[in-house]
Design an enzyme around this catalytic site. Structure first.
Site, mmCIF file in Angstrom:
data_model
loop_
_atom_site.group_PDB
_atom_site.id
_atom_site.type_symbol
_atom_site.label_atom_id
_atom_site.label_comp_id
_atom_site.label_asym_id
_atom_site.label_seq_id
_atom_site.Cartn_x
_atom_site.Cartn_y
_atom_site.Cartn_z
ATOM 1 C CD GLU A 51 -3.305 0.588 1.960
ATOM 2 O OE1 GLU A 51 -3.554 -0.614 2.194
ATOM 3 O OE2 GLU A 51 -3.955 1.514 2.442
ATOM 4 C CD GLU A 80 -2.752 1.109 -4.536
ATOM 5 O OE1 GLU A 80 -2.789 0.317 -3.559
ATOM 6 O OE2 GLU A 80 -3.761 1.410 -5.218
ATOM 7 C CB CYS A 125 -7.253 -3.122 5.595
ATOM 8 S SG CYS A 125 -6.842 -1.484 6.121
ATOM 9 C CB SER A 178 -5.419 0.968 -1.433
ATOM 10 O OG SER A 178 -4.526 -0.098 -1.650
ATOM 11 C CE LYS A 223 -11.231 -8.057 7.386
ATOM 12 N NZ LYS A 223 -10.398 -7.609 6.257
ATOM 13 C CD GLU A 226 -12.058 -8.623 2.847
ATOM 14 O OE1 GLU A 226 -11.641 -7.493 2.585
ATOM 15 O OE2 GLU A 226 -11.626 -9.294 3.802
ATOM 16 C CD GLU A 253 -14.044 -9.492 -6.038
ATOM 17 O OE1 GLU A 253 -15.035 -10.243 -6.171
ATOM 18 O OE2 GLU A 253 -14.073 -8.449 -5.347
ATOM 19 C CB CYS A 279 -10.484 -4.530 13.980
ATOM 20 S SG CYS A 279 -9.990 -3.909 12.378
#
Lengths: 200, 462
Positions: B163, B166, B183, B203, B242, B245, B250, B387
């Site tokens: 990251e 990037e 994230c 990102s 999560k 996710e 993909e 979190c």
């Protein structure tokens, strides 16, 4: 707490939103555990009961009656008026349910009782082998004990997000009413709005 | 991952309509009248699970519906004789899926735990919030039967490598800026459902969970000497989003799902207890190398501001050549749930924003949409506090001081960061080895294939 009259927990139907936090906190306060639901050891059996009648919802629980019908009808002397309110001694309860039928507000339930991290047990004939007995959790009289062994007082009162529950000290209420009545006679309106449950 | 039911749902037979869930929902996805059972608008819901934490409407043994408990448990993916309390707002249980993966003799099982798990799971054993149990967590997972006990924090360190590279690349090539962290799956889903025109600002990095999963089935598979299809990849997360996710179609870098199943903290605790594994009585054991080695920078991903601080540690060290254990950058409050800082990195002024709580991001996104954004990089955590306050964390009882408990969990992570020998992601030996042996360089060809994705293609209901 007045030694002359028992305290009790009173809920305001106008404030109650029906979230059941009181019931959950009550059940949790009567088993061992930490801060989370997952830490609770034992089944959760609340001692006050969110009750719905059409548009109304409010928790109902023990009034700790002065001449308690539950205590009067108990054939085993398991229910007594003490300095901490009307309490069940599970050692003597046999689960006959007479108290449940006698209570004018339905405060009594029959539930698994947890003592020292273990359920109170009963002996029943082993269905696999009629010559032997097995032990299983017994359903015994369960009612509000005003959390008398809890440092911060009744868990339900502490947990309510809307402050709909109060621990009523009857003598304090009575004396306040006397004062309000005296002021009213003098033309000053200081009445407590009971529906909002505000204590002034 | 087919045939999966809705991740977060409200049971109409249990809900009392108190609407305390609606008070904490960051996207107004809870629909219903007061006093009536509520439902979730799945086109808006970001699956953060805050409603699950807030819900106190449970099935009492004295309720009429208690007669249907076995059927209700089955509907939620639980065993018919499971003894856990059922609440109206709940998430899908994946315990059975994980049990099946663990008992499959053809699979090598690999597990990862998010940072915030080790500062909260002890609560499920009656200990205070913020009690740190990383060593016991690793030992417990090993007793549960996992072949490799790796860690999400390793992947958080990899995330920093990718990251930060990037971000530098975007600054050099002119955009799209500002860049947003990716994230947090609640945040990503919010972008995809509510701000689809701005998803290019996210990102392209997969989350640490998905990076770890992708590496398990490629790098980890090579180490284990098996193919990706022979690996069972399980994640333990403080988060309900999560679960969603992991099921994104993909997220299959090796041709099979990167992560096969996700357990929340409460689910892992329930699984351990069912196997009579007392986490608090376990010896302290190490996580497995290489993908269980982690830095303090990765640890603080679990608390708001942590991703930013971790990125700054590496950015300052890489650009100045000066190794720092802490960035020293001070963030100042700039409104509800928002902190800002301005720092010079490599001679350029760099403006950073940290957002805690999804509902607080909207004004900043309005600025980005209007082309008026006065910052370069933004970290967003959906759950207020990060979190440590996630929807998969231990559910605090009514009357417990929630803010205090979350502060203590956060404090636990910061303590853990300070006690670790390596506190910057780029100094993690296993991360260095991963790039030397396998990935090449950040943003390289293999990184691109395994660790990056494209957000914005998938949205709609869940």
């Amino acid at each position: 707490m007045s030694s002359r009259l028992n305290s009790f927990i009173l809920a305001s139907a106008a404030k109650c939103i029906g979230c059941r936090a009181c019931e959950l906190a009550c059940g949790a306060a009567h088993v061992q555990g930490g801060v989370s639901v997952g830490s609770l050891q034992g089944s959760i059996a609340p001692r006050l009961y969110l009750t719905r009648v059409e548009e109304i919802c409010v928790p109902v629980g023990c009034r700790h009656c002065e001449d308690a019908p539950c205590a009067a009808v108990c054939p085993n002397g398991a229910i007594q008026r003490t300095d901490s309110g009307v309490l069940v001694d599970e050692e003597y309860c046999v689960g006959c349910k007479t108290c449940l039928a006698a209570c004018p507000v339905g405060a009594m339930e029959m539930a698994q009782i947890w003592k020292d991290g273990r359920p109170a047990l009963r002996k029943v004939v082993d269905p696999q082998n009629s010559d032997t007995f097995i032990l299983e959790p017994a359903l015994l009289a369960s009612k509000c004990d005003l959390c008398h062994e809890r440092e911060n007082g009744p868990a339900c009162v502490e947990a309510c997000p809307k402050d709909a529950l109060i621990l009523v000290d009857p003598m304090k209420v009575k004396k306040r009413r006397n004062i309000e009545a005296a002021l009213a006679l003098a033309g000053v309106d200081t009445r407590t709005d009971f529906r909002s449950g505000e204590e002034r | 991952m087919e045939n999966l039911t809705q991740v977060v749902a409200i049971d109409q037979a249990v809900c009392t309509g108190c609407r305390r869930c609606a008070e904490v929902c960051p996207v107004d996805a809870i629909i219903g009248a007061e006093g009536q059972p509520q439902s979730i608008d799945t086109s808006k819901c970001v699956i953060c699970g805050q409603c699950v934490l807030a819900c106190s409407a449970f099935v009492s043994p004295f309720d009429d519906v208690a007669e249907n408990l076995p059927a209700m448990r089955k509907e939620r993916g639980l065993d018919a004789d499971d003894q856990s309390l059922l609440f109206a707002a709940h998430f899908r249980s994946d315990i059975k899926r994980v049990s099946a993966l663990l008992s499959d003799p053809a699979k090598k099982s690999m597990v990862q735990c998010a940072p915030a798990v080790r500062t909260s799971i002890a609560e499920e054993y009656g200990l205070a919030p913020g009690t740190l149990t990383p060593g016991q967590l690793a030992a417990s997972l090993r007793r549960l039967g996992f072949d490799a006990v790796y860690d999400t924090i390793f992947a958080a360190d990899v995330t920093i490598m990718e990251e930060s590279s990037e971000l530098l690349q975007r600054i050099e090539s002119g955009g799209p800026l500002p860049m947003f962290t990716s994230c947090c799956p609640g945040w990503v889903r919010y972008m995809e459902t509510a701000w689809p025109d701005l998803t290019e600002h996210l990102s392209s990095c997969k989350s640490p969970q998905q990076m770890a999963g992708a590496l398990f089935k490629t790098y980890g598979a090579e180490i284990a000497g098996v193919g990706p299809e022979s690996i069972a990849s399980v994640a333990v997360m403080p988060c309900t989003a999560k679960k969603h996710e992991a099921a994104r179609p993909e997220m299959q870098a090796s041709g099979v799902p990167d992560v096969d199943a996700v357990l929340t903290v409460t689910e892992l605790a329930a699984m351990l207890k069912a196997k009579n594994i007392d986490l608090t009585a376990m010896p302290e054991e190490e996580f497995d190398v290489p993908m269980g080695l982690y830095s303090g920078a990765g640890v603080i991903f679990g608390a708001t501001g942590g991703v930013m601080e971790a990125a700054l540690r590496t950015a300052i060290a890489v650009t100045t050549g000066k190794d720092v254990s802490e960035s020293g950058v001070k963030f100042f409050p700039a409104g509800e749930g928002i902190h800002r800082a301005s720092v010079d990195v490599a001679g350029k002024n760099f403006r950073a924003v940290v957002v805690s709580g999804l509902a607080n991001a909207a004004p900043l996104l309005e600025d980005v949409r209007a082309g008026k954004a006065d910052f370069d990089f933004m970290e967003v955590m959906c759950c207020p506090g990060g979190c440590v306050a996630g929807g998969g964390q231990p559910k605090l009882l009514p009357g417990v001081d929630r803010a205090d408990a979350i502060a203590k969990r956060r404090g636990g992570l910061h303590r853990h960061d300070k006690e670790l020998p390596v506190r910057a992601s780029h100094k993690n030996e296993s991360v260095v080895a991963l790039y030397e042996k396998y990935l090449g360089e950040p943003l390289g060809h293999r990184s691109h294939e395994l660790l990056h994705t494209h957000y914005g293609d998938k949205c709609g209901g869940h």
